[in-house]
Design a protein around this motif. Structure first.
Motif, PDB file in Angstrom:
ATOM      1  N   ILE A  85      11.281   6.795  -7.468  1.00  0.00           N
ATOM      2  CA  ILE A  85      10.807   6.594  -8.836  1.00  0.00           C
ATOM      3  C   ILE A  85      10.944   7.850  -9.689  1.00  0.00           C
ATOM      4  CG2 ILE A  85       8.369   7.262  -8.636  1.00  0.00           C
ATOM      5  CD1 ILE A  85       7.659   4.607  -9.975  1.00  0.00           C
ATOM      6  N   GLY A  86      11.079   9.006  -9.021  1.00  0.00           N
ATOM      7  CA  GLY A  86      11.226  10.253  -9.750  1.00  0.00           C
ATOM      8  C   GLY A  86       9.947  10.719 -10.397  1.00  0.00           C
ATOM      9  N   GLY A  87       8.886  10.817  -9.608  1.00  0.00           N
ATOM     10  CA  GLY A  87       7.610  11.258 -10.142  1.00  0.00           C
ATOM     11  C   GLY A  87       6.588  11.425  -9.045  1.00  0.00           C
ATOM     12  N   CYS A  88       5.483  12.085  -9.372  1.00  0.00           N
ATOM     13  CA  CYS A  88       4.399  12.336  -8.422  1.00  0.00           C
ATOM     14  C   CYS A  88       3.202  11.457  -8.779  1.00  0.00           C
ATOM     15  CB  CYS A  88       4.014  13.815  -8.480  1.00  0.00           C
ATOM     16  SG  CYS A  88       2.508  14.235  -7.572  1.00  0.00           S
ATOM     17  N   TYR A  89       2.737  10.664  -7.824  1.00  0.00           N
ATOM     18  CA  TYR A  89       1.616   9.766  -8.090  1.00  0.00           C
ATOM     19  C   TYR A  89       0.343  10.535  -8.439  1.00  0.00           C
ATOM     20  CZ  TYR A  89       4.283   5.779  -6.258  1.00  0.00           C
ATOM     21  OH  TYR A  89       5.213   4.792  -6.057  1.00  0.00           O
ATOM     22  N   ARG A  90       0.125  11.649  -7.803  1.00  0.00           N
ATOM     23  CA  ARG A  90      -1.064  12.455  -8.122  1.00  0.00           C
ATOM     24  C   ARG A  90      -1.007  12.909  -9.578  1.00  0.00           C
ATOM     25  NH1 ARG A  90      -4.921  15.776  -5.473  1.00  0.00           N
ATOM     26  NH2 ARG A  90      -5.418  17.671  -6.626  1.00  0.00           N
ATOM     27  N   THR A  91       0.160  13.323 -10.041  1.00  0.00           N
ATOM     28  CA  THR A  91       0.322  13.725 -11.436  1.00  0.00           C
ATOM     29  C   THR A  91       0.141  12.532 -12.368  1.00  0.00           C
ATOM     30  OG1 THR A  91       1.831  15.502 -10.815  1.00  0.00           O
ATOM     31  CG2 THR A  91       1.910  14.762 -13.097  1.00  0.00           C
ATOM     32  N   VAL A  92       0.680  11.390 -11.978  1.00  0.00           N
ATOM     33  CA  VAL A  92       0.506  10.174 -12.767  1.00  0.00           C
ATOM     34  C   VAL A  92      -0.970   9.875 -12.965  1.00  0.00           C
ATOM     35  CG1 VAL A  92       0.763   7.661 -12.718  1.00  0.00           C
ATOM     36  CG2 VAL A  92       2.727   9.118 -12.209  1.00  0.00           C
ATOM     37  N   PHE A  93      -1.731   9.949 -11.888  1.00  0.00           N
ATOM     38  CA  PHE A  93      -3.163   9.659 -11.980  1.00  0.00           C
ATOM     39  C   PHE A  93      -3.869  10.678 -12.874  1.00  0.00           C
ATOM     40  CE2 PHE A  93      -7.589   9.520 -10.734  1.00  0.00           C
ATOM     41  CZ  PHE A  93      -7.833   8.166 -10.579  1.00  0.00           C
ATOM     42  N   PRO A 142       1.911  14.131  -0.030  1.00  0.00           N
ATOM     43  CA  PRO A 142       2.035  12.679   0.137  1.00  0.00           C
ATOM     44  C   PRO A 142       2.404  12.277   1.550  1.00  0.00           C
ATOM     45  CG  PRO A 142       3.959  13.562  -0.984  1.00  0.00           C
ATOM     46  CD  PRO A 142       2.977  14.691  -0.884  1.00  0.00           C
ATOM     47  N   GLY A 143       1.932  11.091   1.947  1.00  0.00           N
ATOM     48  CA  GLY A 143       2.336  10.523   3.217  1.00  0.00           C
ATOM     49  C   GLY A 143       3.763  10.021   3.146  1.00  0.00           C
ATOM     50  N   LYS A 144       4.268   9.491   4.261  1.00  0.00           N
ATOM     51  CA  LYS A 144       5.680   9.096   4.354  1.00  0.00           C
ATOM     52  C   LYS A 144       6.031   8.010   3.345  1.00  0.00           C
ATOM     53  CE  LYS A 144       9.191   7.493   7.636  1.00  0.00           C
ATOM     54  NZ  LYS A 144       9.458   7.114   9.057  1.00  0.00           N
ATOM     55  N   VAL A 145       5.209   6.965   3.250  1.00  0.00           N
ATOM     56  CA  VAL A 145       5.508   5.863   2.338  1.00  0.00           C
ATOM     57  C   VAL A 145       5.484   6.347   0.899  1.00  0.00           C
ATOM     58  CG1 VAL A 145       4.713   3.636   1.457  1.00  0.00           C
ATOM     59  CG2 VAL A 145       4.670   4.090   3.916  1.00  0.00           C
ATOM     60  N   ARG A 146       4.436   7.073   0.539  1.00  0.00           N
ATOM     61  CA  ARG A 146       4.336   7.570  -0.834  1.00  0.00           C
ATOM     62  C   ARG A 146       5.479   8.519  -1.166  1.00  0.00           C
ATOM     63  NH1 ARG A 146      -0.295  11.762  -2.805  1.00  0.00           N
ATOM     64  NH2 ARG A 146       1.075  12.787  -4.320  1.00  0.00           N
ATOM     65  N   ALA A 147       5.848   9.374  -0.243  1.00  0.00           N
ATOM     66  CA  ALA A 147       6.942  10.323  -0.482  1.00  0.00           C
ATOM     67  C   ALA A 147       8.251   9.583  -0.748  1.00  0.00           C
ATOM     68  CB  ALA A 147       7.090  11.258   0.710  1.00  0.00           C
ATOM     69  N   THR A 148       8.489   8.518  -0.013  1.00  0.00           N
ATOM     70  CA  THR A 148       9.693   7.719  -0.224  1.00  0.00           C
ATOM     71  C   THR A 148       9.674   7.071  -1.602  1.00  0.00           C
ATOM     72  OG1 THR A 148       9.927   7.255   2.143  1.00  0.00           O
ATOM     73  CG2 THR A 148      11.039   5.762   0.621  1.00  0.00           C
ATOM     74  N   GLU A 149       8.537   6.512  -1.977  1.00  0.00           N
ATOM     75  CA  GLU A 149       8.414   5.874  -3.285  1.00  0.00           C
ATOM     76  C   GLU A 149       8.589   6.887  -4.407  1.00  0.00           C
ATOM     77  OE1 GLU A 149       4.758   3.744  -3.541  1.00  0.00           O
ATOM     78  OE2 GLU A 149       5.183   2.498  -1.796  1.00  0.00           O
ATOM     79  N   ASP A 187       0.838  -1.196   0.000  1.00  0.00           N
ATOM     80  CA  ASP A 187       0.000   0.000   0.000  1.00  0.00           C
ATOM     81  C   ASP A 187       0.873   1.246   0.000  1.00  0.00           C
ATOM     82  OD1 ASP A 187      -1.895   2.071   0.556  1.00  0.00           O
ATOM     83  OD2 ASP A 187      -3.190   0.603   1.523  1.00  0.00           O
ATOM     84  N   SER A 188       0.642   2.140  -0.967  1.00  0.00           N
ATOM     85  CA  SER A 188       1.429   3.374  -1.078  1.00  0.00           C
ATOM     86  C   SER A 188       0.779   4.554  -0.381  1.00  0.00           C
ATOM     87  CB  SER A 188       1.643   3.721  -2.564  1.00  0.00           C
ATOM     88  OG  SER A 188       2.293   2.678  -3.236  1.00  0.00           O
ATOM     89  N   GLY A 189      -0.409   4.349   0.195  1.00  0.00           N
ATOM     90  CA  GLY A 189      -1.118   5.461   0.810  1.00  0.00           C
ATOM     91  C   GLY A 189      -2.045   6.145  -0.183  1.00  0.00           C
ATOM     92  N   ASP A 190      -2.436   7.357   0.133  1.00  0.00           N
ATOM     93  CA  ASP A 190      -3.366   8.125  -0.700  1.00  0.00           C
ATOM     94  C   ASP A 190      -2.616   8.731  -1.885  1.00  0.00           C
ATOM     95  OD1 ASP A 190      -5.245   9.783  -1.835  1.00  0.00           O
ATOM     96  OD2 ASP A 190      -5.798  10.798   0.033  1.00  0.00           O
ATOM     97  N   VAL A 191      -2.849   8.191  -3.082  1.00  0.00           N
ATOM     98  CA  VAL A 191      -2.114   8.679  -4.254  1.00  0.00           C
ATOM     99  C   VAL A 191      -2.679   9.989  -4.790  1.00  0.00           C
ATOM    100  CG1 VAL A 191      -1.411   6.354  -4.900  1.00  0.00           C
ATOM    101  CG2 VAL A 191      -3.487   7.333  -5.910  1.00  0.00           C
ATOM    102  N   LEU A 192      -3.833  10.408  -4.293  1.00  0.00           N
ATOM    103  CA  LEU A 192      -4.438  11.653  -4.756  1.00  0.00           C
ATOM    104  C   LEU A 192      -4.208  12.836  -3.816  1.00  0.00           C
ATOM    105  CD1 LEU A 192      -7.896  10.457  -6.180  1.00  0.00           C
ATOM    106  CD2 LEU A 192      -5.732  10.827  -7.382  1.00  0.00           C
ATOM    107  N   ALA A 193      -3.664  12.581  -2.645  1.00  0.00           N
ATOM    108  CA  ALA A 193      -3.429  13.656  -1.683  1.00  0.00           C
ATOM    109  C   ALA A 193      -2.420  14.653  -2.243  1.00  0.00           C
ATOM    110  CB  ALA A 193      -2.920  13.084  -0.368  1.00  0.00           C
ATOM    111  N   GLU A 194      -2.686  15.932  -2.020  1.00  0.00           N
ATOM    112  CA  GLU A 194      -1.751  16.959  -2.491  1.00  0.00           C
ATOM    113  C   GLU A 194      -0.416  16.851  -1.766  1.00  0.00           C
ATOM    114  OE1 GLU A 194      -3.261  20.886  -2.639  1.00  0.00           O
ATOM    115  OE2 GLU A 194      -5.113  20.335  -3.666  1.00  0.00           O
TER     116      GLU A 194
END
Length: 227
Positions: free
Chosen positions: A36-44, A25-32, A16-23
């Motif tokens: 990876i060199g990118g923003c999950y919210r932007t990816v979505f 990011p949480g700790k896990v998502r920020a680390t990922e 689980d990467s956490g909330d990928v839509l949050a402006e």
């Protein structure tokens, strides 16, 4: 590794990467995202929303703990999300909370035989094909092509060693550099490239719109359409 048996065992805890839509990011998502060199919210926003209607029938391959599933459901108020995973993801995704909009299917291989041909408008995976060798990727692409409707779109994140080399292995802080000297059946990040993914997708029947959507520094994301 990588084998189907290894994949079934390695991710049985529900990644689980956490909330990928949050402006923010949480700790896990920020680390990922740093790796990876990118923003999950932007990816979505750029890789999912343009290809999905609010009433689409969507297939997510390998949802794990449901980070992307929850984001998808947020934008499917009249649609249906089907998930396919080697694990029973229902305790993590809680389909009973979505009034029939979420249907979770536990699969035993990459055939996707549990689903009807031509039923999906959009197919999505993230953090899945990067752990698969080319034989397994070919299975997924072929099976998902049969289950996609005419005109459907698919987006898959995958390992791109050319980008990883350009970025620098130490920068990823995740994938051991020793993998470069090992065989693909010995590592959990098998070799892949844009040219290889393009070939595999075309052999499966897909039309490749973009071998890489340019949203990640370390990895690539392929954009496919069903003729």
């Amino acid at each position: 590794m990588p084998t189907i048996d290894w994949l079934k065992q390695e991710f049985d805890y529900g990644y689980d990467s956490g909330d990928v839509l949050a402006e923010t990011p949480g700790k896990v998502r920020a680390t990922e995202e740093s790796r990876i060199g990118g923003c999950y919210r932007t990816v979505f926003t750029k890789a999912v929303l343009p290809h999905m209607r609010e009433d689409s029938t969507v297939l997510e391959i390998g949802p794990g703990g449901g980070s992307w599933s929850r984001a998808l459901l947020t934008h499917l108020p009249k649609g249906t999300l089907h998930t396919a995973d080697f694990q029973d993801v229902t305790p993590w995704l809680k389909p009973e909370e979505y009034n029939g909009r979420l249907i979770c299917t536990q699969v035993t291989d990459n055939s996707l035989r549990e689903f009807e041909n031509g039923m999906f408008d959009f197919i999505w995976s993230f953090g899945v094909l990067c752990h698969c060798n080319t034989d397994l990727i070919a299975q997924v692409l072929k099976a998902s092509f049969a289950r996609a409707a005419s005109g459907a779109t698919a987006v898959h994140q995958y390992a791109d060693w050319e980008k990883l080399d350009a970025l620098g292995w130490p920068q990823s802080r995740h994938i051991p550099a020793v993998f470069r000297d090992m065989e693909d059946d010995e590592i959990w990040w098998p070799r892949n490239s844009r040219s290889t993914m393009t070939r595999l997708a075309e052999e499966a029947g897909w039309t490749v719109k973009k071998p890489d959507m340019g949203l990640l520094e370390r990895d690539s994301m392929i954009l496919l359409t069903h003729p």
